[in-house]
Write an enzyme that holds these catalytic residues in place. Structure first.
Site, mmCIF file in Angstrom:
data_model
loop_
_atom_site.group_PDB
_atom_site.id
_atom_site.type_symbol
_atom_site.label_atom_id
_atom_site.label_comp_id
_atom_site.label_asym_id
_atom_site.label_seq_id
_atom_site.Cartn_x
_atom_site.Cartn_y
_atom_site.Cartn_z
ATOM 1 C CD GLU A 107 -50.630 19.170 75.627
ATOM 2 O OE1 GLU A 107 -51.722 19.726 75.471
ATOM 3 O OE2 GLU A 107 -49.545 19.720 75.383
ATOM 4 C CB ALA A 110 -53.889 24.685 64.620
ATOM 5 C CB ILE A 114 -48.241 25.690 65.825
ATOM 6 C CG1 ILE A 114 -49.045 24.556 65.210
ATOM 7 C CG2 ILE A 114 -46.975 25.949 65.025
ATOM 8 C CD1 ILE A 114 -49.545 24.859 63.806
ATOM 9 C CG HIS A 134 -58.533 27.170 72.251
ATOM 10 N ND1 HIS A 134 -57.790 28.039 73.005
ATOM 11 C CD2 HIS A 134 -58.406 25.963 72.859
ATOM 12 C CE1 HIS A 134 -57.267 27.385 74.036
ATOM 13 N NE2 HIS A 134 -57.625 26.123 73.966
#
Ligand SMILES: Cc1ncc(C[n+]2csc(CCOP(=O)(O)OP(=O)(O)O)c2C)c(N)n1
Ligand SMILES: [Mg+2]
Lengths: 80, 817
Positions: free
Chosen positions: B498, B553, B556, B596
């Site tokens: 992205e 992360a 995921i 986040h």
């Protein structure tokens, strides 16, 4: 009346940035929103936009200088 | 795309109607005679015989599952058998239209497509080519107990192929993938058969990645994703179709690589999931084909095809290939058919009526073709009868060999269980070829990024103290350097995720790369994490190398299957035949709250099949990224956002300008000491070093700080030696306590240093609850204060200091936090 254009709050981790180029000089007439220079951070090259309308009295830092958030960069004799 | 796609308010705010257009249903109108004239008698009869072989093959499996025997020969098989009895025309019609180099992938129900593609490949290849394929290093294990001189005969080759597939299903070493895939995962790449997938819809992203490879590497073969109708509900399937249809493939500035991806999403529509019905029950549509209209203005050229008529399927695929050759892919085919067999042999078919099944038996595709063949005198009734018998014999011969432990043994896992373990990683690499110049748009040295990096100090300190990130190389720059190096010397490397182009990734690591790399090698992906990872798996499987990124992360989970079941598993599931050189960059956030800021490095280490790297210094980031990029194994490269702006002050010689590598799996002593060892994971290193400095200055305690650097693999020798010297250990990680990777390390140290340890090991980890707001983060993540508390727990007196926070681990266990 004299006013100053400040470094914007760039939002990079610790405000590390360099005023990389000026595209105006003392004596130039500038408008609000006009691009007057560029700032390079580690993440990106950003346009420096004028927040004042008037004539530049002085550029307060030389190109290549490290700058901090909200540091004065330009003195402008503003038009009312 | 930068300043080229204008968004015009006048246009946007206009009143208008969006036309979705029409989707043809069963438009094929050719007669049998016309098809016969077009294809010739041989192909029609070969197709018919292939259908008979598929049918017999699956009846064999059904008999074994239900009765424990085939043709009176007993055999027990405990694994799955998802049969496609009734769907043979879909598989054979498809293979009839494909070339050997075209690629298919399938589902849990793909014996039919696998057999059809394989048999047609055998038919087309010369005896010499077949011998070469069967004796190639990746496939010769199948025939190791065969007399290979006989294999050159086509009929024998078919038997070997059946044998390889049956052996695979029965978990034998002579299976296509050494019995490590099984019924739902068989594949045979020399014939263009790539992995089938037990995860519903799992083949869609991988197939899309192979299509991306074909497009980027300018290959002309097409890819077919064989997926079930019920998979049309799966997010990754939608993500894949959109990925293949991305607008940028058509508006590509450089015009070098143009057109949507060369792929057909071939929905084998048997109108059922297991028992649930997409149409009318679990989906909103009344026709699966409708979904094509939602993806792009071409409606993906969707057509509904009669999947019980091989000629209709052949025609649809042939036309799809033409569309794709013109750069107008992707294509969706809704291939309507029906399985007479249950979802699996234990299925009681309580979800459908006998009348419904019988009405479809009336249009059994084999019966339809047989009648046409007889009516047109292509074969006599007794010839057909003979063919049936001969197919039964062929299947039986392959079956008998596959169950014979002398010809077809199992892997000796009882005596050597690590055989599978050793297939997890290939531990090979492809070194950078500095003499090769990949296609670039401009000389990287002329980019602003490289110019400013080249002006920076390689060391983060001078006589006046620590330099800022605009004066010295940062962690971010250190990552960029080897990435640029690999990108300009390897055309097979694609980089996407992205906001990767123009923006340079959300954290600017790729800044400057846009100017250098053509847009087919560095591009913005859709916000579709499953497709990002899944396509990279396919791209790598096909022979390329992918560097992809998940922005946080925490995302995921959005790519859970693709990371955990696909990226991590295919090397071992393929018996070591497939290599997956993918580097998955994942950044650990901070300051942005609970969704986040999670450090999921430990979670990643729980999944077998992923190498996990987590550097904390610019020096390590550069060397480890170089190693990751040349690795032929899947590597997850964890980066903590706290580190991007850091200059190199820890390794005093700084970050070398030239390319260098650091071995994956080796920790490093970052600060030598004798009284205490602190073992740190990831960004905690900065706090560990700060604590060590305080301990030294205030209390004259000498601390050895070791940075893990890699979590999988991990060589513990250095840590074991350190603990035998200091006799005290504190472990620190930003990941949550429960299931933390460090628990395994601590167990190992208890075992290996049992006589050395003076105290129980202390650990400092994030607690098992959510991350608070930015201003409160240090009340959550391990801090210098927490580390000093842990030093107290080691029985070390820190004069004037008492424990700040008490930790009630027993109660927290009871409360589940
Ligand atoms: C992600 C996932 N969810 C559920 C399952 C269990 N499952 C296996 S097959 C199946 C039905 C699939 O139907 P469809 O995609 O139409 O394929 P078909 O079985 O009809 O060939 C289900 C739910 C699975 N394997 N994977
Ligand atoms: Mg189905």
């Amino acid at each position: 009346m004299e006013e100053q254009i400040l470094t914007p709050i760039i939002g990079s981790e610790d405000g590390q940035a360099v005023l990389s180029t000026w595209s105006v000089k003392a004596g130039d007439h500038i408008d609000i929103g006009q691009i007057i220079g560029s700032i390079e951070t580690n993440k990106a090259v950003l346009d420096l936009e004028s927040t004042k309308k008037g004539v530049i009295k002085a550029l307060l830092v030389a190109a290549g200088t490290e700058i901090a958030d909200l540091q004065p960069l330009v003195t402008v004799i503003v038009e009312s | 795309m930068v300043k080229t796609l204008a968004v015009d308010p006048e246009e946007v705010r206009k009143s208008k109607v969006i036309h979705l257009g029409q989707i043809p249903v069963n438009s094929f109108s050719q007669t049998f005679i016309q098809s016969l004239t077009q294809l010739g008698k041989d192909k029609v009869i070969f197709s018919f015989r292939t259908m008979l072989i598929i049918r017999e093959f699956e009846l064999m499996l059904e008999e074994i599952k239900k009765l424990g025997k085939y043709q009176e020969t007993a055999f027990k098989y405990a694994g799955p058998a998802h049969l496609s009895i009734g769907q043979e025309a879909s598989a054979v019609g498809q293979a009839l239209a494909l070339d050997t180099v075209d690629i298919i992938l399938g589902s849990h129900r793909s014996h039919g497509e696998t057999l059809a593609k394989g048999l047609f490949a055998i038919d087309k290849l010369s005896d010499q080519e077949l011998t070469k394929i069967f004796e190639a290093p990746e496939t010769k294990h199948i025939i190791k107990n065969f007399n290979s001189s006989k294999i050159t005969k086509k009929e024998k080759a078919i038997e070997v192929f059946l044998f390889g597939l049956i052996s695979e299903i029965f978990g034998k070493e002579t299976g296509f993938n050494k019995g490590l895939g099984g019924s739902m995962h068989a594949f045979y790449t020399p014939f263009g058969i790539y992995p089938n997938n037990a995860i519903v819809g799992g083949s869609a992203p991988i197939a899309t990645g192979i299509a991306l490879y074909n497009r980027v590497q300018r290959k002309n073969n097409v890819v077919i994703a064989n997926i079930g109708d019920a998979s049309s509900a799966c997010g990754p399937v939608w993500e894949s179709m959109n990925f293949a249809a991305m607008g940028q493939f058509k508006t590509n500035k450089e015009k070098k690589i143009n057109g949507g991806l060369p792929i057909v999403y071939f929905f084998v529509n048997n109108f059922y999931g297991m028992g649930g019905q997409p149409i009318g029950e679990t989906m909103g549509y009344e026709n699966l084909a409708r979904v094509g209209a939602g993806i792009n203005p071409d409606r993906l050229h969707t057509e509904v095809v009669d999947g019980n008529n091989i000629f209709a399927v052949h025609d649809a695929i042939t036309r799809a290939k033409k569309i794709i050759a013109q750069g107008k892919g992707p294509v969706l085919i809704d291939c309507q058919t029906y399985r007479f067999s249950g979802h699996s042999p234990s299925d009681a078919s309580s979800y459908r009526t006998k009348e419904e099944i019988d009405s479809w038996r009336d249009v059994d595709p084999i019966k339809i073709l047989e009648t046409d063949i007889l009516n047109n005198n292509l074969l006599l009734p007794q010839e057909i009868e003979e063919m049936h018998l001969q197919v039964k014999k062929l299947t039986f011969d392959a079956f008998v060999k596959a169950i014979d432990d002398k010809i077809s043994p199992r892997l000796p896992l009882h005596s050597n269980p690590e055989i599978i373990g050793n297939l997890t990683f290939n531990n090979t690499s492809k070194e950078i070829d500095f003499s090769y110049a990949a296609e670039t748009l401009m000389d990287p040295l002329q980019t602003q990024r490289v110019k400013s990096t080249n002006n920076k100090s390689r060391i983060g300190k001078d006589q006046n103290g620590i330099l800022s990130g605009v004066k010295a190389i940062t962690f971010r720059d250190a990552l960029f350097e080897p990435i640029l190096e690999h990108a300009i010397h390897d055309d097979s490397l694609v980089i996407y995720g992205e906001e990767n182009r123009d923006w340079g990734g959300a954290f600017g690591v790729y800044r400057g790369l846009t100017e250098v790399l053509p847009s087919h090698r560095l591009f913005n992906s859709p916000i579709a994490e499953a497709a990002i990872v899944g396509t990279a798996v396919g791209y790598a499987m096909a022979g390329g190398r992918a560097l992809i990124e998940l922005m946080y992360a925490d995302f995921i989970g959005r790519a859970g299957d693709e990371i955990f079941n696909q990226l991590a598993k295919w090397q071992a599931m393929s018996g070591g035949i497939l290599k997956l050189p993918v580097v998955l960059r994942i950044s650990v956030g901070s300051k942005y709250g609970a969704q986040h800021s999670q450090d999921w490095s430990s979670l990643l280490t729980h999944i077998s099949g992923l190498k996990v790297i987590y550097p904390a210094t610019a020096f390590d980031a550069k060397g480890l990224m170089a190693s990751a990029l040349e690795s032929n194994d899947p590597v997850v490269f964890v980066e903590n956002q706290r580190l991007y702006d850091n200059v190199e002050t820890i390794n005093i010689s700084g970050v070398p300008q030239e390319y260098y590598k650091i071995e994956i799996g080796k920790p490093a002593i970052v600060r030598a000491g004798k009284d205490l060892t602190i073992f740190s994971v990831g960004a905690c290193l900065i706090r560990a070093l700060e604590a060590a400095e305080v301990l030294e200055n205030k209390w004259n305690i000498s601390t050895e700080v070791i940075d893990a650097r890699s979590l999988v693999p991990f060589d513990p020798d250095l840590l074991i030696k350190s603990v035998s010297k200091t006799k005290k250990l504190i472990c620190i990680s930003d990941a949550c306590e429960r299931g933390n990777w460090l628990h395994g390390i601590m167990n190992l140290i208890y075992e290996k240093n049992s006589n050395d340890l003076e105290n129980k090991i202390s650990s400092v980890m994030a607690p098992n609850w959510i991350t608070p707001a930015a201003e409160q983060e240090w009340n959550y993540f391990p801090s210098v204060e927490n580390i000093l508390d842990a030093v107290l727990d080691q029985g070390i007196t820190l004069l004037g200091r008492v424990r700040t926070i008490q930790n009630d681990s027993l109660n927290n266990f009871k409360k589940g936090i």
